[in-house]
Design a protein around this motif. Structure first.
Motif, PDB file in Angstrom:
ATOM      1  N   GLY A 249       0.820  -1.210   0.000  1.00 39.71           N
ATOM      2  CA  GLY A 249       0.000   0.000   0.000  1.00 39.71           C
ATOM      3  C   GLY A 249       0.852   1.258   0.000  1.00 39.71           C
ATOM      4  O   GLY A 249       0.577   2.212  -0.744  1.00 39.71           O
ATOM      5  N   ILE A 250       1.910   1.278   0.811  1.00 40.05           N
ATOM      6  CA  ILE A 250       2.789   2.450   0.871  1.00 40.05           C
ATOM      7  C   ILE A 250       3.500   2.669  -0.466  1.00 40.05           C
ATOM      8  O   ILE A 250       3.615   3.806  -0.957  1.00 40.05           O
ATOM      9  N   ILE A 251       3.988   1.580  -1.076  1.00 47.05           N
ATOM     10  CA  ILE A 251       4.680   1.700  -2.368  1.00 47.05           C
ATOM     11  C   ILE A 251       3.731   2.244  -3.435  1.00 47.05           C
ATOM     12  O   ILE A 251       4.099   3.133  -4.231  1.00 47.05           O
ATOM     13  N   LEU A 252       2.505   1.750  -3.455  1.00 47.16           N
ATOM     14  CA  LEU A 252       1.543   2.237  -4.444  1.00 47.16           C
ATOM     15  C   LEU A 252       1.198   3.702  -4.200  1.00 47.16           C
ATOM     16  O   LEU A 252       1.092   4.489  -5.145  1.00 47.16           O
ATOM     17  N   VAL A 253       1.024   4.078  -2.943  1.00 45.09           N
ATOM     18  CA  VAL A 253       0.732   5.486  -2.633  1.00 45.09           C
ATOM     19  C   VAL A 253       1.874   6.373  -3.108  1.00 45.09           C
ATOM     20  O   VAL A 253       1.649   7.439  -3.713  1.00 45.09           O
TER      21      VAL A 253
END
Length: 467
Positions: free
Chosen positions: A366-370
């Motif tokens: 999720g953090i990488i996609l954000v």
């Protein structure tokens, strides 16, 4: 309102999908639980689970050739029968290497079933009714998944190979609705997807969103049951929790999609990624009981399963006229690749960090996609959304055609100046004309008679008699 003729044509494939989907809905869970009970590591379980998604990717590229050659009804019977055979063999042979091979073949056959159903619905009606046909498709698919997960405890309580026998019987029974209808089915035209490299050039956000969706959805289906079993839940409870995840996907996908129609889709993707990260952190750190876990899994399912349709909607906003179908098919292939890579990538994290490593992986993804979506938004802000959201499912090489409407095409033309796409994509014929006389009152239904051996024999006898 859809005509009775159109409803009659759609009923058989949707009923067949629902019957097969009940068994397919809990097969992955059964395999994960059986391998864990046999003492296999998370890495081995991940590779066996990955085989199914590798089969999906291969089938997405190859199965349309068989469909074009033998027709919808015969292709459906062939694919569903192969699904039944591979499931029965898994009940007889319990070796991981054998299950890897059988899951690979089963994934190839399963995506063939989805190819038949989706192309049938796509070609049966015109643009005015495809959205409603797609809605019926999604309802059938998710409802079958929920029911299948609830049956998990019942079949596992029977012991032995009972679960595999029930799933195989459902796959075989799903052929009956297709076999009992008149021998007519819609036409399908083949369309090659754009290459991954070309897609990255055209829509980096769409590609990364589709790939990330594949990573997260495959981890939910393949490794979440393993986490639940190792936390001490019974098989009945595991089935109920997985049903809650699918229910969250079914109920929250449409509101999220409507929200993305009214706002910048890149911003929506950023917020979904942040939402999944927060939910994953809550599972790791909050005091947990059955109701809290069920509520968090419901929300996680709604977030994870919403990535793909919003990413495809963003890609459609960027697409040049004439390339929408090919772009959507390419994104489906990217999604399947992400699904195939997910279990081998996430299962080592669970081995290293413990069973809670699954939610550490969800949070990290999720953090990488954000971060990526935020960077893309700063580099090139998205245009005003022009392609209305349509729920879609990454199951076959033509499934995305169901979400391509006249609004997609018209919106792409109006916003084609947003990116420099000169010489990027050759013009291809689109499904619906942009100009011309208004459509007739009743939806157009294109169909042809399935090839029939008896018809060929009568033609041959007639030729002999004339000579």
């Amino acid at each position: 309102m859809m005509s009775r003729q159109l409803l009659a044509m759609a009923l058989a494939p949707l009923l067949g999908l629902f019957i097969l989907g009940i068994g397919n809905g809990f097969l992955a869970t059964v395999i994960t639980l059986r391998l864990d009970a046999a003492g296999e590591s998370a890495v081995v379980i991940g590779w066996v689970s990955s085989a199914y998604f590798i089969g999906l990717a291969l089938g997405a590229m190859l199965n349309d050739r068989l469909l074009l050659r033998i027709g919808h009804i015969r292709a459906y019977g062939s694919f569903a029968s192969l699904v039944a055979v591979t499931v029965l063999l898994q009940g007889l042979v319990a070796e991981p290497w054998a299950w890897f091979t059988l899951r690979l073949i089963g994934g190839w056959a399963t995506v063939g079933v989805y190819l038949v159903i989706e192309s049938w619905l796509l070609a049966s009606g015109d643009a005015r009714v495809r959205g409603r046909l797609l809605a019926l498709y999604m309802i059938s698919l998710y409802a079958a998944g929920v029911l299948g997960q609830l049956l998990l405890g019942v079949t596992e309580a029977m012991g032995g190979a009972a679960s595999f026998m029930v799933i195989a019987m459902l796959a075989s029974l799903s052929v009956l609705p297709m076999a009992m209808i008149p021998r007519v089915s819609p036409l399908i035209e083949k369309a090659e997807p754009l290459s991954p490299l070309r897609l990255i050039t055209l829509t980096p956000t769409g590609v990364v969103g589709s790939f990330g969706s594949g990573l997260m959805v495959a981890a939910v289906y393949s490794l979440l049951p393993l986490y639940l079993q190792r936390t001490g839940l019974t098989v009945d409870r595991i089935g109920q929790m997985m049903a809650v995840v699918v229910l969250g996907a079914m109920l929250l996908q449409y509101p999220v999609g409507r929200w993305s129609d009214r706002h910048d889709r890149q911003l929506v993707l950023i917020l979904i990624g942040g939402f999944c990260t927060v939910i994953s952190a809550a599972v790791l750190w909050l005091p947990m009981n059955a109701w809290t876990l069920a509520g968090l899994l419901f929300l996680l399912g709604g977030g994870v399963f919403s990535f793909y349709p919003v990413a495809v909607g963003h890609a459609a906003d960027r697409a040049p006229a004439g390339a929408l179908v090919r772009m959507s098919q390419g994104l489906l292939l990217i999604n399947a690749i992400g699904s195939a890579l997910s279990p081998p990538l996430v299962s080592p994290v669970m081995s290293l960090l413990g069973d809670a490593g699954l939610f550490w992986a969800f949070g990290a993804m999720g953090i990488i996609l954000v971060a990526f979506f935020g960077w893309r938004r700063s580099v090139r802000p998205a245009p005003v959304p022009v392609a209305p959201f349509s729920a879609s499912t990454p199951m076959s090489s033509v499934g995305a055609e169901l979400a391509v409407t006249e609004e997609h095409v018209q919106g792409a033309i109006e916003h084609e100046h947003v990116e420099d796409l000169s010489g990027a994509v050759p013009e291809v014929e689109v499904a619906e004309p942009l100009v011309g006389p208004p459509p007739p009152n009743e939806p157009h239904i294109a169909y042809f008679h399935e090839p029939d051996i008896e018809d060929d024999k009568r033609d041959a006898d007639s030729s002999v008699s004339r000579s």
